[in-house]
Design a protein around this motif. Structure first.
Motif, PDB file in Angstrom:
ATOM      1  N   TYR A 195      15.525  94.469 -36.334  1.00  0.00           N
ATOM      2  CA  TYR A 195      15.288  93.036 -36.211  1.00  0.00           C
ATOM      3  C   TYR A 195      15.129  92.331 -37.552  1.00  0.00           C
ATOM      4  CZ  TYR A 195      14.735  94.653 -31.485  1.00  0.00           C
ATOM      5  OH  TYR A 195      14.955  95.271 -30.282  1.00  0.00           O
ATOM      6  N   GLU A 196      15.614  92.969 -38.618  1.00  0.00           N
ATOM      7  CA  GLU A 196      15.711  92.263 -39.891  1.00  0.00           C
ATOM      8  C   GLU A 196      16.783  91.175 -39.792  1.00  0.00           C
ATOM      9  OE1 GLU A 196      13.874  92.577 -42.717  1.00  0.00           O
ATOM     10  OE2 GLU A 196      12.584  93.925 -41.542  1.00  0.00           O
ATOM     11  N   LEU A 197      17.819  91.447 -39.009  1.00  0.00           N
ATOM     12  CA  LEU A 197      18.796  90.415 -38.674  1.00  0.00           C
ATOM     13  C   LEU A 197      18.235  89.568 -37.544  1.00  0.00           C
ATOM     14  CD1 LEU A 197      22.205  92.363 -38.582  1.00  0.00           C
ATOM     15  CD2 LEU A 197      21.572  90.571 -40.207  1.00  0.00           C
ATOM     16  N   LEU A 198      18.242  88.245 -37.704  1.00  0.00           N
ATOM     17  CA  LEU A 198      17.873  87.378 -36.596  1.00  0.00           C
ATOM     18  C   LEU A 198      18.938  87.485 -35.503  1.00  0.00           C
ATOM     19  CD1 LEU A 198      16.636  84.122 -38.403  1.00  0.00           C
ATOM     20  CD2 LEU A 198      15.290  86.076 -37.604  1.00  0.00           C
ATOM     21  N   HIS A 199      18.554  87.096 -34.297  1.00  0.00           N
ATOM     22  CA  HIS A 199      19.482  87.226 -33.171  1.00  0.00           C
ATOM     23  C   HIS A 199      20.813  86.552 -33.469  1.00  0.00           C
ATOM     24  CE1 HIS A 199      21.002  87.464 -29.097  1.00  0.00           C
ATOM     25  NE2 HIS A 199      21.191  86.160 -29.105  1.00  0.00           N
ATOM     26  N   GLY A 200      20.771  85.309 -33.939  1.00  0.00           N
ATOM     27  CA  GLY A 200      22.000  84.583 -34.204  1.00  0.00           C
ATOM     28  C   GLY A 200      22.827  85.204 -35.302  1.00  0.00           C
ATOM     29  N   GLU A 201      22.167  85.745 -36.323  1.00  0.00           N
ATOM     30  CA  GLU A 201      22.890  86.407 -37.414  1.00  0.00           C
ATOM     31  C   GLU A 201      23.649  87.628 -36.906  1.00  0.00           C
ATOM     32  OE1 GLU A 201      19.738  85.160 -40.959  1.00  0.00           O
ATOM     33  OE2 GLU A 201      19.513  87.053 -39.884  1.00  0.00           O
ATOM     34  N   ALA A 202      23.014  88.378 -36.028  1.00  0.00           N
ATOM     35  CA  ALA A 202      23.665  89.558 -35.453  1.00  0.00           C
ATOM     36  C   ALA A 202      24.799  89.151 -34.515  1.00  0.00           C
ATOM     37  CB  ALA A 202      22.635  90.408 -34.714  1.00  0.00           C
ATOM     38  N   VAL A 203      24.582  88.086 -33.732  1.00  0.00           N
ATOM     39  CA  VAL A 203      25.621  87.624 -32.804  1.00  0.00           C
ATOM     40  C   VAL A 203      26.857  87.149 -33.564  1.00  0.00           C
ATOM     41  CG1 VAL A 203      26.194  85.778 -31.159  1.00  0.00           C
ATOM     42  CG2 VAL A 203      24.101  87.100 -30.868  1.00  0.00           C
ATOM     43  N   VAL A 204      26.649  86.500 -34.707  1.00  0.00           N
ATOM     44  CA  VAL A 204      27.784  86.049 -35.512  1.00  0.00           C
ATOM     45  C   VAL A 204      28.653  87.234 -35.940  1.00  0.00           C
ATOM     46  CG1 VAL A 204      28.366  85.232 -37.844  1.00  0.00           C
ATOM     47  CG2 VAL A 204      26.969  83.836 -36.343  1.00  0.00           C
ATOM     48  N   ILE A 205      28.032  88.293 -36.421  1.00  0.00           N
ATOM     49  CA  ILE A 205      28.806  89.465 -36.821  1.00  0.00           C
ATOM     50  C   ILE A 205      29.487  90.086 -35.601  1.00  0.00           C
ATOM     51  CG2 ILE A 205      28.721  91.736 -37.928  1.00  0.00           C
ATOM     52  CD1 ILE A 205      26.236  90.668 -39.459  1.00  0.00           C
ATOM     53  N   GLY A 206      28.759  90.102 -34.470  1.00  0.00           N
ATOM     54  CA  GLY A 206      29.365  90.588 -33.233  1.00  0.00           C
ATOM     55  C   GLY A 206      30.537  89.733 -32.798  1.00  0.00           C
ATOM     56  N   LEU A 207      30.440  88.421 -33.006  1.00  0.00           N
ATOM     57  CA  LEU A 207      31.546  87.515 -32.681  1.00  0.00           C
ATOM     58  C   LEU A 207      32.754  87.804 -33.567  1.00  0.00           C
ATOM     59  CD1 LEU A 207      32.611  85.012 -31.166  1.00  0.00           C
ATOM     60  CD2 LEU A 207      31.506  83.592 -32.908  1.00  0.00           C
ATOM     61  N   VAL A 208      32.500  88.076 -34.836  1.00  0.00           N
ATOM     62  CA  VAL A 208      33.593  88.395 -35.753  1.00  0.00           C
ATOM     63  C   VAL A 208      34.261  89.713 -35.356  1.00  0.00           C
ATOM     64  CG1 VAL A 208      34.197  88.909 -38.151  1.00  0.00           C
ATOM     65  CG2 VAL A 208      32.568  87.078 -37.651  1.00  0.00           C
ATOM     66  N   VAL A 209      33.466  90.704 -34.978  1.00  0.00           N
ATOM     67  CA  VAL A 209      34.031  91.971 -34.490  1.00  0.00           C
ATOM     68  C   VAL A 209      34.949  91.693 -33.304  1.00  0.00           C
ATOM     69  CG1 VAL A 209      33.513  94.184 -33.379  1.00  0.00           C
ATOM     70  CG2 VAL A 209      32.087  93.387 -35.279  1.00  0.00           C
ATOM     71  N   GLN A 210      34.476  90.840 -32.393  1.00  0.00           N
ATOM     72  CA  GLN A 210      35.238  90.537 -31.183  1.00  0.00           C
ATOM     73  C   GLN A 210      36.532  89.815 -31.484  1.00  0.00           C
ATOM     74  OE1 GLN A 210      36.830  87.615 -28.539  1.00  0.00           O
ATOM     75  NE2 GLN A 210      35.308  87.063 -30.087  1.00  0.00           N
ATOM     76  N   ILE A 211      36.547  88.860 -32.432  1.00  0.00           N
ATOM     77  CA  ILE A 211      37.802  88.133 -32.669  1.00  0.00           C
ATOM     78  C   ILE A 211      38.842  89.036 -33.328  1.00  0.00           C
ATOM     79  CG2 ILE A 211      36.776  85.826 -32.693  1.00  0.00           C
ATOM     80  CD1 ILE A 211      36.891  85.847 -35.725  1.00  0.00           C
ATOM     81  N   PHE A 212      38.389  89.949 -34.182  1.00  0.00           N
ATOM     82  CA  PHE A 212      39.341  90.901 -34.759  1.00  0.00           C
ATOM     83  C   PHE A 212      39.868  91.842 -33.683  1.00  0.00           C
ATOM     84  CE2 PHE A 212      37.833  89.464 -38.859  1.00  0.00           C
ATOM     85  CZ  PHE A 212      38.945  89.613 -39.678  1.00  0.00           C
ATOM     86  N   LEU A 213      38.990  92.261 -32.771  1.00  0.00           N
ATOM     87  CA  LEU A 213      39.408  93.147 -31.681  1.00  0.00           C
ATOM     88  C   LEU A 213      40.359  92.418 -30.735  1.00  0.00           C
ATOM     89  CD1 LEU A 213      39.091  95.894 -30.282  1.00  0.00           C
ATOM     90  CD2 LEU A 213      37.020  95.009 -29.182  1.00  0.00           C
ATOM     91  N   ALA A 214      40.023  91.170 -30.381  1.00  0.00           N
ATOM     92  CA  ALA A 214      40.873  90.395 -29.469  1.00  0.00           C
ATOM     93  C   ALA A 214      42.246  90.137 -30.079  1.00  0.00           C
ATOM     94  CB  ALA A 214      40.182  89.074 -29.112  1.00  0.00           C
ATOM     95  N   ASN A 215      42.287  89.863 -31.378  1.00  0.00           N
ATOM     96  CA  ASN A 215      43.568  89.657 -32.046  1.00  0.00           C
ATOM     97  C   ASN A 215      44.376  90.949 -32.094  1.00  0.00           C
ATOM     98  OD1 ASN A 215      44.873  89.792 -35.155  1.00  0.00           O
ATOM     99  ND2 ASN A 215      45.396  87.979 -33.946  1.00  0.00           N
ATOM    100  N   GLN A 216      43.692  92.035 -32.394  1.00  0.00           N
ATOM    101  CA  GLN A 216      44.343  93.353 -32.474  1.00  0.00           C
ATOM    102  C   GLN A 216      44.960  93.750 -31.134  1.00  0.00           C
ATOM    103  OE1 GLN A 216      41.918  96.640 -34.178  1.00  0.00           O
ATOM    104  NE2 GLN A 216      42.169  97.583 -32.176  1.00  0.00           N
ATOM    105  N   LEU A 217      44.299  93.386 -30.028  1.00  0.00           N
ATOM    106  CA  LEU A 217      44.781  93.747 -28.697  1.00  0.00           C
ATOM    107  C   LEU A 217      45.839  92.781 -28.173  1.00  0.00           C
ATOM    108  CD1 LEU A 217      41.352  94.777 -27.082  1.00  0.00           C
ATOM    109  CD2 LEU A 217      43.204  96.310 -27.800  1.00  0.00           C
ATOM    110  N   GLY A 218      46.177  91.778 -28.981  1.00  0.00           N
ATOM    111  CA  GLY A 218      47.250  90.867 -28.610  1.00  0.00           C
ATOM    112  C   GLY A 218      46.815  89.662 -27.812  1.00  0.00           C
TER     113      GLY A 218
END
Length: 381
Positions: A270-293
């Motif tokens: 919990y050194e990362l605030l919830h929103g800070e962690a969600v942002v990185i998770g969102l970035v992971v998701q957009i790279f994954l979504a783009n990779q999957l077409g």
């Protein structure tokens, strides 16, 4: 052999109002005087140490001056306090002060407090009413609608909880003035997530108006923009929760950015605030979504640019190994039959739908690793 069927069909109206405005404590008092919550004798204000210092004692004095019997119960500030042990301690305190079924809880604070206090209200004396008085953008964006309550465990966040709807929610925009830039930005993460997920026009609004609410590390908090953001967050989440109260299908999309984000939040202790962690998770998701077409590259770039404009760090935390992150993802609540599932963007404002009743799909470890490596190369360098 004897067979007994117990028919318990029941229709319950769990609707409630959300009030968005400024200095809403007096409206809350008026609502209580007009029996918004009928037949209550005692009111417990649940808050954290930081909010207690700013607002808590004032709340207590105003309620008592209006002849309400109430007490304030405070826990240490921070997500690390949202545990089963904290809930037990609060339950013991309520019992020792004579609280029972004729009691009501006011959750005064951010999302951590509304999650914990709502869970407490849902189980105390088998369920008592509660109100949410939101003091953060994160709470206004994420915790004020939907009735999800819960506590964290060492294994994962919000793994234990229940659905318990509040009687009313108050979003006091004046309280945003007391937030640090980091806390406010954490709430912006859920706001940007909502736009990515369900409203391209709102995403465009954020692109055009971000510099009216903050520039670098300076909060500007333009009044009309803040009110619009609060309202749009509620409207977007309401449209989804109304159709799927208990996350059977459509509501899955609210987990955008959370599969990796929640895992990162826990792994960071919990050194990362919830929103800070969600942002990185969102970035992971957009790279994954783009990779999957699914997600076009131009939409991926727009999301990254808006996150940067909001001042977020979008770099993957170098101290957390990819393998460790993936292992932690297996504790996510969407995991079924030992398989990691993601909700994924099709474009800005629209999510992928996989079959009639599913908005998530199985993603393999190799697919996640590939997306993480690409993200690291493009962003971390």
């Amino acid at each position: 052999m004897t067979n007994i069927r117990v028919n318990l069909k029941k229709i319950v109206d769990k609707s409630y109002n959300i009030e968005i405005g400024r200095d809403l404590i007096h409206l809350l008092v008026s609502d209580l005087q007009n029996e918004l919550v009928p037949n209550i004798k005692k009111i417990a204000i649940i808050t954290d140490s930081k909010v207690k210092e700013i607002y808590g004692m004032q709340f207590l004095e105003i309620l008592r001056s209006n002849d309400f019997e109430c007490d304030i119960f405070s826990i240490p500030n921070g997500e690390i306090s949202k545990t089963r042990e904290t809930k037990i301690a609060l339950e013991d305190q309520l019992i020792s002060k004579g609280y029972g079924r004729d009691s009501c809880i006011i959750a005064l604070g951010g999302g951590m407090i509304s999650d914990l206090a709502g869970f407490l209200a849902g189980t105390f004396c088998r369920g008592i009413p509660y109100l949410i008085y939101s003091t953060t953008l994160l709470s206004a964006a994420d915790a004020s609608i939907g009735g999800k309550t819960g506590v964290d465990t060492p294994f994962a966040t919000n793994l234990i909880g229940m659905f318990h709807q509040p009687q009313k929610v108050y979003i006091d925009l004046n309280t945003w003035n007391t937030l640090s830039v980091r806390e406010f930005r954490s709430g912006l993460a859920e706001t940007i997530k909502h736009a990515c997920m369900a409203d391209e026009e709102f995403f465009y609004y954020l692109e055009r108006n971000m510099n009216l609410i903050l520039i670098e590390d300076n909060l500007l908090l333009d009044s009309s923009v803040c009110e619009h953001i609060a309202r749009k967050n509620c409207e977007i989440k309401y449209r989804i929760v109304e159709k799927d109260e208990e996350e059977n299908n459509l509501r899955q999309i609210l987990n955008l950015g959370h599969t990796a984000g929640r895992a990162l939040e826990t792994l960071s202790n919990y050194e990362l605030l919830h929103g800070e962690a969600v942002v990185i998770g969102l970035v992971v998701q957009i790279f994954l979504a783009n990779q999957l077409g699914y997600l076009p590259i131009e939409d991926l770039r727009r999301v990254l640019n808006l996150l940067l404009k909001a001042g977020f760090s979008i770099q993957y935390p170098p101290e957390i190994e990819f393998k460790t992150l993936i292992e932690k993802m297996y504790t996510d609540k969407k995991v079924r039959s030992g398989e990691i599932r993601f909700v994924l963007m099709e474009k800005i404002g629209q999510m992928m739908r996989f079959g009639e009743d599913s908005y998530s799909r199985v993603v393999t470890e190799s697919e996640i690793l590939q997306a993480l490596h690409k993200m690291k190369v493009e962003i971390n360098g």
